[in-house]
Enzyme design. Sequence first.
Site, short mmCIF file in Angstrom:
data_model
loop_
_atom_site.label_atom_id
_atom_site.label_comp_id
_atom_site.label_asym_id
_atom_site.label_seq_id
_atom_site.Cartn_x
_atom_site.Cartn_y
_atom_site.Cartn_z
N HIS A 82 -29.57 0.03 -58.59
CA HIS A 82 -29.86 1.11 -57.66
C HIS A 82 -30.30 2.37 -58.41
O HIS A 82 -29.94 2.60 -59.57
CB HIS A 82 -28.64 1.41 -56.81
CG HIS A 82 -28.37 0.35 -55.79
ND1 HIS A 82 -27.42 0.48 -54.82
CD2 HIS A 82 -28.96 -0.86 -55.58
CE1 HIS A 82 -27.40 -0.59 -54.05
NE2 HIS A 82 -28.33 -1.43 -54.50
N GLU A 84 -29.41 5.49 -58.07
CA GLU A 84 -28.30 6.35 -58.50
C GLU A 84 -27.68 5.82 -59.78
O GLU A 84 -27.34 6.58 -60.69
CB GLU A 84 -27.23 6.43 -57.40
CG GLU A 84 -27.73 6.93 -56.07
CD GLU A 84 -28.21 5.84 -55.12
OE1 GLU A 84 -28.12 6.05 -53.90
OE2 GLU A 84 -28.68 4.77 -55.60
N CYS A 110 -24.86 3.74 -51.55
CA CYS A 110 -24.00 2.67 -51.07
C CYS A 110 -22.59 2.89 -51.63
O CYS A 110 -22.36 3.79 -52.44
CB CYS A 110 -24.56 1.31 -51.52
SG CYS A 110 -24.40 1.01 -53.30
N CYS A 113 -22.47 2.67 -55.54
CA CYS A 113 -22.98 3.90 -56.15
C CYS A 113 -22.03 5.07 -55.89
O CYS A 113 -21.84 5.92 -56.75
CB CYS A 113 -24.38 4.22 -55.64
SG CYS A 113 -25.63 3.05 -56.23
#
Length: 159
Positions: A82, A84, A110, A113
Amino acid sequence: MPKTENRPSWETYFMNITNLVAERSTCLRRAVGAVLVKDKRILSTGYNGAPANLKHCLEVGCLREQMGIESGKMHELCRGIHAEQNAIIQAAYHGVSVKGATIYCTNQPCSICARMIINAGIVKIFYQSGYADPLAKELLGEAHIELIQIRSEIGGERP
């Protein structure tokens, strides 16, 4: 005297950059970008895609798409990282502390993260679009991390 009335706010400025970062995404489902900022300075950026030196989903396809897995579910089947996560990893890789930083994301983080953001010491999140993961909001709220949705003039999901 310079014209300042059309100057974007800092939040809009960094969110626009976040959308530009998302354009580097190699995900077939959603282009996501993240920018870590402290004291109005960019610390690190990240976008979603496969780890360095591995084939991208653009090259090998998307297993989650092939299996019909909906957004926000079974992240472990994705070969990508991801945005992040990549922003936090890039900062660590280059020896940059993100403690006390703000993260700008094209999408609400999410829950995976969110946990990384909490442990990295990031104190505020600006995001553009929602994400189907209510646990993330719960975790961030419990950790007293500000989660603020803002709009940007650029970007978004893949068609």
